[in-house]
Design an enzyme around this catalytic site. Sequence first.
Site, mmCIF file in Angstrom:
data_model
loop_
_atom_site.group_PDB
_atom_site.id
_atom_site.type_symbol
_atom_site.label_atom_id
_atom_site.label_comp_id
_atom_site.label_asym_id
_atom_site.label_seq_id
_atom_site.Cartn_x
_atom_site.Cartn_y
_atom_site.Cartn_z
ATOM 1 N N GLY A 156 16.246 -25.034 11.188
ATOM 2 C CA GLY A 156 15.566 -26.308 10.340
ATOM 3 C C GLY A 156 14.993 -25.800 9.309
ATOM 4 C CB ILE A 158 10.466 -22.641 9.724
ATOM 5 C CG1 ILE A 158 9.436 -23.565 9.596
ATOM 6 C CG2 ILE A 158 9.782 -21.064 9.505
ATOM 7 C CD1 ILE A 158 8.367 -23.485 10.688
ATOM 8 N NE ARG A 239 4.441 -24.045 19.623
ATOM 9 C CZ ARG A 239 3.966 -24.196 18.154
ATOM 10 N NH1 ARG A 239 4.421 -23.123 17.357
ATOM 11 N NH2 ARG A 239 3.540 -25.157 17.962
ATOM 12 C CD GLU A 268 0.373 -18.215 21.210
ATOM 13 O OE1 GLU A 268 -0.265 -19.073 20.566
ATOM 14 O OE2 GLU A 268 1.759 -18.144 20.878
ATOM 15 C CG HIS A 286 0.343 -19.194 16.938
ATOM 16 N ND1 HIS A 286 0.716 -19.807 18.166
ATOM 17 C CD2 HIS A 286 0.881 -19.922 15.908
ATOM 18 C CE1 HIS A 286 1.591 -20.904 17.940
ATOM 19 N NE2 HIS A 286 1.819 -20.725 16.395
HETATM 20 C C1 DGY Z 1 2.864 -25.105 14.325
HETATM 21 O O1 DGY Z 1 2.340 -25.878 13.269
HETATM 22 O O2 DGY Z 1 3.471 -25.400 15.031
HETATM 23 C C2 DGY Z 1 2.426 -23.628 13.904
HETATM 24 O O3 DGY Z 1 3.016 -22.886 15.018
HETATM 25 C C3 DGY Z 1 0.978 -23.203 13.741
HETATM 26 O O4 DGY Z 1 0.833 -22.232 13.212
#
Ligand code: DGY
Length: 321
Positions: A156, A158, A239, A268, A286
């Site tokens: 995607g 990122i 995640r 977490e 995170h």
């Molecule tokens: C998100 O926005 O999903 C990120 O993990 C936050 O840092």
Amino acid sequence: MAHIVSTRPLIDGGLSGVRGEHTLTVCDPPDGSTRSVDELIALADGADVLLSVLADPITEALFEARPELQLVSQYAVGVDNIDLEAAEAHDVAVTHTPGVLTDATADLTWALLLAVARHVPAADRYVRDGRFERWETTLLMGTELSRKTLGIVGMGRIGTAVARRALGFGMEVVYHNRTRANPTVERQVSARHVGLGELLETSDVVSLHCPHNEDSHHLLDAAAFAQMKASALLVNTARGPVVDEEALVDALAAGEIAGAGLDVFEEEPDVHPGLLDQDRVVLAPHLGSATTDTRMRMAQMCVASITAFLEGDERVPHRLV
Ligand code: DGY
């Protein structure tokens, strides 16, 4: 006039765009701890809009207990803490903040990768501990990234930004995605679409960028680690539950993979104790989106969505439900 409740303080000035006619309550958990479902229900008392973070369990129980709630505005792109089906069933809208944290998260991915590949935290400790007495021929030998293969799981925004940075490092990029990326994007970042098995077997670095859902839960499990190269490094800025953390600890201990850079964890803020004493693991709390610019843009996006929603706009930006 609406009542907006933010479950946590955001960046200074981030919520300054909330219109004067609306009331805003910013909650501040005394010990910074993660909130329980009951705590969330208590603080959402009287809220028309809830501004949530990824640690908030936004479940059916909340929607049932707070029928006046109309909108959940999530201060994150990931929404795996929100029961979207329940939101829809209770007619609660949900918005999030895609796009603005792409570069920050891609940068952190590379920071973790370089830190693991070149032992940066261990090197820093070495110098601070006063152990640097002479130049050594074999001290803290690292892994070179040029000419190696980067495997991206989840192409995607990122994943693509991470691939784009790989061009500068002279890496070959393969990726796995449910649907193949647009050929223009593939060409721009010189990435080749492969099956997950091929990606795991051929990559020197595996970097995770898929959302967490039923399909991706424990996508990297014991069987996946057994397929990876013994010299491979894993980076996870997606995640935590995409990785079976227990299996990762075992794979590292058994030398099935060489190291990991982790920004996210299965439970977490708890971290599997088996990760804490591994030399070749670099950990971060995170921080993917944690730059001043990005966090400000995320806050402004939440305010824009909330404002549009409260003004009755047909097209609320970044609305998922
Ligand atoms: C998100 O926005 O999903 C990120 O993990 C936050 O840092």
